[in-house]
Structures are given as structure tokens and as C-alpha cells.
Enzyme design. Structure first.
Site, mmCIF file in Angstrom:
data_model
loop_
_atom_site.group_PDB
_atom_site.id
_atom_site.type_symbol
_atom_site.label_atom_id
_atom_site.label_comp_id
_atom_site.label_asym_id
_atom_site.label_seq_id
_atom_site.Cartn_x
_atom_site.Cartn_y
_atom_site.Cartn_z
ATOM 1 N N ASP A 49 0.811 -1.372 -0.038
ATOM 2 C CA ASP A 49 0.009 -0.118 0.078
ATOM 3 C C ASP A 49 0.792 1.317 -0.016
ATOM 4 O OD1 ASP A 49 -2.140 -1.553 0.104
ATOM 5 O OD2 ASP A 49 -2.970 -0.895 2.049
ATOM 6 N N CYS A 84 -4.197 -5.469 -3.299
ATOM 7 C CA CYS A 84 -3.181 -6.418 -3.007
ATOM 8 C C CYS A 84 -3.041 -7.674 -3.708
ATOM 9 C CB CYS A 84 -3.199 -6.851 -1.451
ATOM 10 S SG CYS A 84 -3.326 -5.134 -0.525
ATOM 11 N N ASP A 319 2.701 -2.838 -4.185
ATOM 12 C CA ASP A 319 1.466 -3.679 -4.865
ATOM 13 C C ASP A 319 0.368 -2.580 -5.203
ATOM 14 O OD1 ASP A 319 0.828 -2.943 -2.206
ATOM 15 O OD2 ASP A 319 0.223 -5.122 -1.876
#
Length: 545
Positions: A49, A84, A319
């Protein structure tokens, strides 16, 4: 010319012992040379993140110095999906989500499911590295969100491709977690010196570097929990950045009046308590990143001391991005905008000159092909959708022949029942905050063509909803995506982008690397728009409007 002439030695009366000693010296020198000049080592550091659009790289001072300043920083790097598990699946397989079939963070969405294990794990780039036997492979950290689920083999399952496996069970945590250590559960508590996950990953990585074989190159992937929630900082960093706030960019705390309904439902202006909450989260995210900075420093330092740094590629990325208050959305990822789909990418390594900045368009489906290219494998022998950017890092890239667009896909998630706290919203929404602002829904399902070329900096997106809602942004004139120009842009451009989007949504392998709308080789035939191309549709589509 031969290093040793046996006939001449015989004429000189050299004894067999002398000849044998000479041969042993030559063999020894050759072996030492091979150890000093093997194929490059590769380190991939993946954060969780970490945005680049709203200041996420600011705390990572050492990382920027040790990787970015020592190599190349890519300024146009995008994820295939801003969530994710689908994004990580794209990194591992080099495929877009419509080809690896991971659509969300659940087992039902194919996240680390048995189907994923059977069909996709054998196609990951670590599996190729291990299959050919040259590289020793190491993984530590968060793998996929549902990894370790008992319904999919538990922590006993070690994916193909990994010689050394230290994977986190399920999603990011900092304390009170379980690691799979080569298939055996290792439980951790909440003692900082023993259990703080980012530091544990750093220590495991250093242990590997000290104990690995020096006769084979290595690939090492370290996947940190930071800066993912619950944003637990190491004790020494808990009070850092006391005055930092989420950036008040032009798209902060404003109404997305011309955007998809999910964005329009956000309450503007946000309440003071909501702003205080997201500012606090923003500070906490930064604090967790200081331990990532320490990890990078330790790994780079260890490689330097061992003399391996000059022959090692180190890749640093994330990601997906993140948002904190943009368009009055409290905090999350999942949206199509720059803050969620754009990520950092820093690389150092052999033949990469320092202090470079590159505008080339990179997608995270390119990481696998690039790593295989570094390792000496033919990417064309795989089913990967991405492209190797190794030649770009070596200064041999040409923007006129490089790709001009990438695909971004996301399949929305929602609940089949209404949230009791927000009954007026009805079913179909999810990720709702106490003030009934929701970050996701079933029909928050979209696909985008993100174009970055010398001729255009454009984003074209279509939603899979009853309206087939369209959003288009000219990022050159409107970097904060304040104005959706779908109704004012030239109709021919819309038709071409719609055609290109359908092509990309049905692409596989080489067909994902065909010329984009702003490439001179692009060919547009309106008659082909609906005859041979079938766009992806969300089978769980709801009737929310």
C-alpha cells in the site's frame, strides 16, 4: 592461443607433476573467476500500500539514497489492479488479472486458492528460476492475502519456485502473527525485539545472505507489511512526524461531481473528525516506513560488505497506491485514479548509471519478465503479458518503440445484504466508514487504458454497470483528475480508446504488447469493434446507480 602447450612442455622435460600443478592452478583461477562473475543476483523489495502520488516516499530517505540515487527511478509505473492480491498475482505471473484470474483478496476471488496453486503458481517467475536450477530463491514476508488458509493447504503449502520460504499467514500484521518457515508454522507474539515483523524480515534476509551458497546467484524477495494497516510503528519511531498531515492537494476533500456514483456518494466537506482520523493514519503510515528504510539499509550494507553489491540488482516497489481524503474518500485503494494505481519503482544494479530518472511507461506485469531477462531466460518462452525493461535501465531504451499504454482492471466487491448502520445504501456496497461513505461496491468494476507517450498523457476508463459509465482524463492539463472530459473529448478518440480497451481486455502474451492508440503503427477498424472482441463483464453485477 592455448594457455598451456603440452608438446612444448614435453620437449622441455617437464615432469607430469609440474603439468598437474599448472592445470590445478588454471582450474582454480577459472573457478574463482566464475564465483566473482556469476549471473547477477536479484533482490525485490515489495511494500504494501505504498503510494507515490501523495508523499509516500518522503520518509524513505535512505531508500532513495541507496537505491534511487544509486540507480534509476521510474516516474510512470502503474499496477495492473489497485488491490493487494490481484496486483501481487500480476507481479508473480507477469499477467494481467483477466489472465491469472485473481480478482480480489478472497479465496472465492482466487487469492491463493487451490486453483491458483495448480494453474498459476507453476507459471510464476520464481518457478522458472527454480526450474532451471541456476538461481537459489528466497522469500520472506507477505505473499498473498489468503495464503495459509486451511481450505487451501494451510501454511504447510510452499509454492513452487522457492528454496527458502518464510511467508506470513494471511494479511499484513506487525505483531501476533504466524510465519510459514518452509512449511512449518512459527508463531510470533508482541515483543518488539523478537517479533516486530519488518525487523524480523530484515534479520531473516541477513541470515540468508550469510548462509547462502556463493557458487550460485540468488533471487531474494522481501515483502514488508508496511505501510499497510494497522500501521503499528516500531517503538523508537512512535512519536515521529508529529505535525505531518495528509497533503492538501487540489483533489483533497472535494466532491467528485462528474465521476462514478461511488465517488459522488462521498460526503463533502468531510467532518473534522474524519480529517483528523485520516491525518493520524497518514502519520502512522510514515512511521511504519522508517523500519522499511532500516531494512533497505541493512540489506544494501550486507551486500556491500560481502562484495556482492556491484553484481546485484535491487528493485524497490509497491503492490498499489493509496488515498487519504482525495475526492472526500477517507482512505483505501481500489479506485482508478493516480493515487491508487501509480507506484514507486527504484532500481540499482550492474550497468545502471546513478541518478537517472526515466519517463518510460512501466507496469507491474513487467517485473517478472525483467527479472527473467536479468537471469538470462527467454521471456518469449513464457505466457507473460509484460515486457522486460532491462535494456531501458542500461540506457538503451527508445520511447518511439516502447509501449505507450497499459491496462488497469478491477472487479468491485460488495455485500449481499445492507449494512445495518447504513440501510439507505442498500445491498451491494462494502468498505463503509461510520459516516456511511463506502469505498467499494459490486459495480465499482472497471477497466482502463492508461496512456503515457510523447503525444498524450491520457486515462480512459469504462465501468461495468448499467450506465457503462465512462471517465476520461487528460493528465497533462489536469494532473489531479478534477475534470472528467468523457463528454467533451473528440468522439473519434473515444471510439479508438474503446476499441483499444477491448483489445487489451482480451489480450494474452504478445497480443498485450501491440501498438496503442497514440503509436504510429496503431490501426483502427470500427467494423472490428464488436465482431471479434468481447469485453470482460462482471457476472456479479448489481443494479446500483
Amino acid at each position: 592461443m592455448a594457455l598451456f602447450d603440452f608438446n612444448s612442455a614435453s620437449k622441455m622435460g617437464s615432469s607430469p607433476l609440474v603439468i598437474l600443478r599448472f592445470i590445478l592452478i588454471c582450474v582454480t583461477l577459472h573457478c574463482n573467476n566464475a564465483r566473482m562473475n556469476p549471473r547477477p543476483n536479484i533482490v525485490l523489495i515489495l511494500t504494501d500500500d505504498l503510494d507515490v502520488s501523495i508523499g509516500g516516499m518522503m520518509p524513505l530517505v535512505k531508500t532513495k539514497k541507496l537505491i534511487g540515487d544509486a540507480g534509476i527511478t521510474f516516474t510512470n509505473t502503474f499496477v495492473a489492479s489497485p488491490l493487494c492480491c490481484p496486483s501481487r498475482a500480476s507481479i508473480l505471473t507477469g499477467k494481467y488479472p483477466h489472465n491469472h484470474h485473481v480478482v480480489n483478496n478472497t479465496l472465492e476471488g482466487n487469492c491463493s486458492s487451490t486453483a491458483w496453486q495448480k494453474t498459476q503458481e507453476p507459471e510464476t517467475f520464481p518457478a522458472f528460476l527454480q526450474k532451471h536450477g541456476t538461481y537459489q530463491t528466497f522469500f520472506a514476508g507477505k505473499y498473498l492475502n489468503e495464503y495459509g488458509s486451511k481450505k487451501a493447504g494451510g501454511v504447510e503449502h510452499v509454492p513452487l519456485g522457492w528454496d527458502h520460504w518464510f511467508a506470513l499467514e494471511r494479511n499484513s500484521k506487525y505483531y501476533n502473527y504466524t510465519l510459514s518457515v518452509n512449511g512449518r508454522a512459527q508463531r510470533h507474539g508482541q515483543i518488539y525485539s523478537e517479533d516486530y515483523l519488518t525487523d524480523v524480515l530484515a534479520n531473516i534476509s541477513i541470515d540468508f545472505l550469510e548462509s547462502k551458497s556463493n557458487r550460485r546467484p540468488f533471487f531474494m524477495m522481501v515483502s514488508t507489511p508496511a505501510p499497510h494497516s494497522p500501521w503499528t510503528a516500531a517503538p523508537q519511531y512512535e512519536s515521529r512526524f508529529p505535525n505531518v498531515k495528509a497533503p492538501r492537494d487540489p483533489n483533497f476533500n472535494i466532491h467528485g461531481k462528474d465521476k462514478h456514483w461511488l465517488i459522488r456518494q462521498a460526503k463533502t466537506p468531510m467532518t473534522n473528525s474524519s480529517v483528523e482520523f485520516l491525518d493520524d493514519a497518514y502519520r502512522k503510515r510514515w512511521r511504519t516506513l522508517l523500519s522499511v528504510d532500516d531494512l533497505v539499509e541493512k540489506v544494501v550494507g550486507k551486500l556491500d560488505v560481502s562484495g556482492e553489491l556491484s553484481n546485484t540488482y535491487i528493485i524497490f516497489t509497491s503492490d498499489n497506491g493509496y488515498h487519504t481524503g482525495q475526492f472526500s474518500l477517507p482512505m483505501d485503494k481500489r479506485q482508478l485514479y493516480e493515487f491508487d494505481i501509480r507506484v514507486p519503482l527504484l532500481v540499482r544494479g550492474p550497468n545502471i548509471k546513478p541518478n537517472q530518472t526515466s519517463p518510460f511507461l512501466i507496469a507491474n506485469v513487467d517485473l517478472g519478465p525483467t527479472i527473467l531477462d536479468i537471469a538470462g531466460y527467454n521471456v518469449n518462452e513464457t505466457q507473460m503479458d509484460g515486457m522486460s525493461f532491462l535494456h531501458i535501465m542500461a540506457g538503451k531504451g527508445n520511447r518511439s518503440t516502447w509501449r505507450s499504454d497499459v491496462l488497469v482492471e478491477y472487479e468491485g466487491e460488495g455485500s449481499n445484504i445492507s449494512d445495518p448502520a447504513c440501510p439507505l445504501l442498500g445491498p451491494g456496497v462494502s468498505e463503509c466508514f461510520p459516516d456511511c461513505v463506502c469505498e467499494d461496491s459490486y459495480n465499482n468494476t472497471y477497466a482502463c487504458v492508461r496512456t503515457v507517450s510523447q503525444a498524450a498523457n491520457l486515462q480512459y476508463c469504462e465501468f461495468d454497470d448499467n450506465q457503462v459509465f465512462v471517465e476520461v482524463y487528460n493528465l497533462t492539463a489536469d494532473p489531479f483528475q478534477l475534470s472528467n472530459i468523457a463528454r467533451s473529448i473528440d468522439q473519434e478518440v473515444l471510439e479508438k480508446m474503446n476499441h483499444r480497451l477491448m483489445m487489451l481486455q482480451s489480450c494474452s502474451g504478445q497480443s498485450c504488447r501491440t501498438p496503442g492508440v497514440y503509436d504510429s503503427q496503431f490501426r483502427f477498424d470500427p467494423q472490428l469493434m464488436f465482431s471479434s472482441l468481447v469485453p470482460h463483464r462482471n457476472k456479479r453485477r448489481q443494479t446500483l446507480t
